[in-house]
Design a protein around this motif. Structure first.
Motif, PDB file in Angstrom:
ATOM      1  N   SER A 110       1.016  -1.322   0.274  1.00  0.00           N
ATOM      2  CA  SER A 110       0.004  -0.096  -0.036  1.00  0.00           C
ATOM      3  C   SER A 110       0.977   1.272   0.092  1.00  0.00           C
ATOM      4  N   ALA A 143      -5.085  -2.772  -2.567  1.00  0.00           N
ATOM      5  CA  ALA A 143      -3.986  -1.731  -2.189  1.00  0.00           C
ATOM      6  C   ALA A 143      -4.180  -0.471  -2.373  1.00  0.00           C
ATOM      7  N   VAL A 146      -6.793   0.708   0.401  1.00  0.00           N
ATOM      8  CA  VAL A 146      -5.787   0.930   1.780  1.00  0.00           C
ATOM      9  C   VAL A 146      -5.077   2.366   1.675  1.00  0.00           C
ATOM     10  N   ALA A 147      -4.471   2.536   0.502  1.00  0.00           N
ATOM     11  CA  ALA A 147      -3.667   3.863   0.408  1.00  0.00           C
ATOM     12  C   ALA A 147      -4.858   5.060   0.467  1.00  0.00           C
TER      13      ALA A 147
END
Ligand code: SF4
Length: 488
Positions: A110, A143, A146-147
């Motif tokens: 991430s 990912a 989440v980022a």
């Protein structure tokens, strides 16, 4: 497996790549090529005056593929990537499967995608994962999600803030999958260490608070982990919590977590002590809601006890409770995991962290009964279900990391309800904040301005060593002040 790394320095990276396909295999590094010596992975870089050639070959169970590509010196901007991506394609072809994270081996996907997204845009970052690293589109979206959740937390964090980590490396017994430095207090020798451990811990807290003050650092969160912090008795918890309050300025501390991971350590008295000291977030970790699986992994509690302690914590007023679950535990099944996850959702845990079982050599699972854990395909189904069920019930992924030797090379993901993110988890995992740590096995992390450099100070690992070498430990931690003085 024989491994050839000829004329390049990427041995570590090449081994990590190979581990994506053969996680438990031991490799023998050779310099002289011998085709008859069994299965092998061959990598070589030949640098010429005007061009660079990358040679890779992979031979497994009688099937061999090889590749050679040449780039001009101007076109070759990343030797490591060119070599490993060629090798990855061969490994994938011969083994007949693609790891979900493609050739990404790092623990922080991430962070990587967040950096790419910040430098460019979301589509470019997505393309980077899927086409450059061969990551699966679903994992790429995970990912990215989440980022996006992390960015806000990272942006609001000031450069001179820090979190305090408190390590309590004791547990009531040792789980068979555990790879932490945690002492089971089922033996008298470990139990006897606790009073002196608490004394030294309190001294280290006072010392560390001085360092924070001297360097103008602002405390924004406290996190107790281990081990199981609630292995300490209520009066010991009270003492350490009081020493923290008396020595640190907690006026900017917006988050205070204590892991009460093992339900068999939780009592009303301990929870009331935590509440009285303004601990706002705790973990009560089922790992599974199947009693059979709990027995198989050496957790000395039942699923009913987890629920009882969870309801007790709610009654006492905790409104931020995390539950850890593990996908892939020995004797568990896909249906069993689904039932566990459904139960954690029904109970209304504010955070649900879904871990993938990692087969670390220091755990007894690996030394005694590695084959009992669930297959990588089974784990994939468990994780897939967790993504769908958690999203459908209002949870979003807010932090993620990968561990070496995780089944199927899968990830661990922290999911939470809206506004229930644990900021410490994000800032610590992605390395965006100073962490001042106290206690055995903990690591202090100091970040240079712009995070160009991260310096780590390692505390002694084992409680006995921590106690007996305490003066040396404080000597090492003097480095906190010299580190900050270098950047004034
Ligand atoms: S509770 Fe956690 S730290 Fe303690 S033995 Fe089990 S896995 Fe290890």
């Amino acid at each position: 497996m024989n491994l050839y790394c000829i004329s390049h320095k990427f041995l570590y990276e090449t081994e990590k790549l190979l581990m994506l396909f053969f996680p438990l295999e031991k490799n023998t590094v050779l310099n002289e090529f011998n085709e008859d010596s069994g299965d092998y992975f061959y990598t070589e870089i030949i640098r010429g005056a005007e061009a660079v050639t990358f040679k890779t070959a992979f031979s497994y169970k009688g099937k061999t593929l090889q590749d050679e590509k040449t780039l001009t010196n101007d076109d070759c901007t990343d030797e490591e990537y060119e070599l490993l991506s060629s090798g990855y394609v061969l490994l994938k072809e011969v083994c007949g499967f693609s790891p979900d994270w493609g050739m990404l081996t790092g623990v922080r996907p991430s962070k990587l995608i967040m950096n790419k997204m910040t430098e460019t845009d979301e589509d470019t970052a997505r393309d980077y994962f899927i086409n450059h690293f061969f990551a699966d589109p679903q994992k790429t979206e995970l990912a990215l999600d989440v980022a996006k959740s992390e960015i806000g937390i990272i942006r609001e964090n000031g450069e001179n803030t820090f979190s305090l980590y408190v390590s309590i490396p004791f547990c009531p017994s040792r789980c068979s999958y555990c790879s932490f430095v945690s002492h089971s207090i089922s033996t008298d020798s470990a139990k006897k260490l606790i009073p002196e451990y608490v004394n030294k811990l309190c001294e280290e807290i006072v010392f560390t608070a001085e360092k924070a003050k001297e360097n103008g650092l602002i405390l924004t969160s406290v996190y107790w982990g281990g081990g199981t912090p609630t292995t300490l008795e209520a009066d010991e918890l009270d003492r350490v919590l009081t020493v923290i309050e008396d020595n640190f300025d907690l006026s900017n501390c917006g988050e205070y977590t204590v892991e009460a991971g093992r339900p068999d350590t939780v009592t009303r008295e301990k929870l009331e002590v935590l509440k009285r000291h303004n601990v706002g977030r705790i973990s009560i970790n089922p790992q599974t809601f199947s009693d059979g699986v709990l027995r198989a992994v050496g957790r000395r509690h039942t699923a009913d006890l987890t629920e009882e302690k969870y309801f007790l914590a709610r009654e006492i007023g905790f409104d931020s409770i995390n539950m850890d679950l593990i996908a892939g535990l020995p004797t568990d099944t896909v249906d069993g995991f689904r039932r566990s996850l459904d139960r954690a959702i029904e109970l209304g845990a504010d955070n649900i962290t879904v871990h993938t079982l990692a087969l670390k050599r220091s755990s007894t699972i690996v030394t005694e009964n590695e084959s009992a854990s669930v297959s990588a395909e089974g784990v994939a189904q468990m994780l897939d279900y967790s993504h769908k069920a958690l999203r459908a019930n209002g949870y979003h992924p807010y932090y993620m990391y990968r561990q070496s030797k995780a089944l199927g090379n899968f990830e661990n993901v922290g999911w939470c309800k809206k506004n229930k993110e644990c900021k410490y988890n994000v800032l610590m995992m992605e390395e965006y904040q100073h962490i001042l740590s106290v206690g055995a096995g903990s690591v202090t992390k100091l970040l240079s301005p712009g995070i160009e450099k991260i310096e780590r100070i390692f505390n002694y690992k084992f409680p006995f060593e921590y106690i007996s070498r305490f003066p040396e430990l404080l000597g090492k931690k003097e480095r906190i002040s010299t580190f900050f003085s270098e950047y004034k």
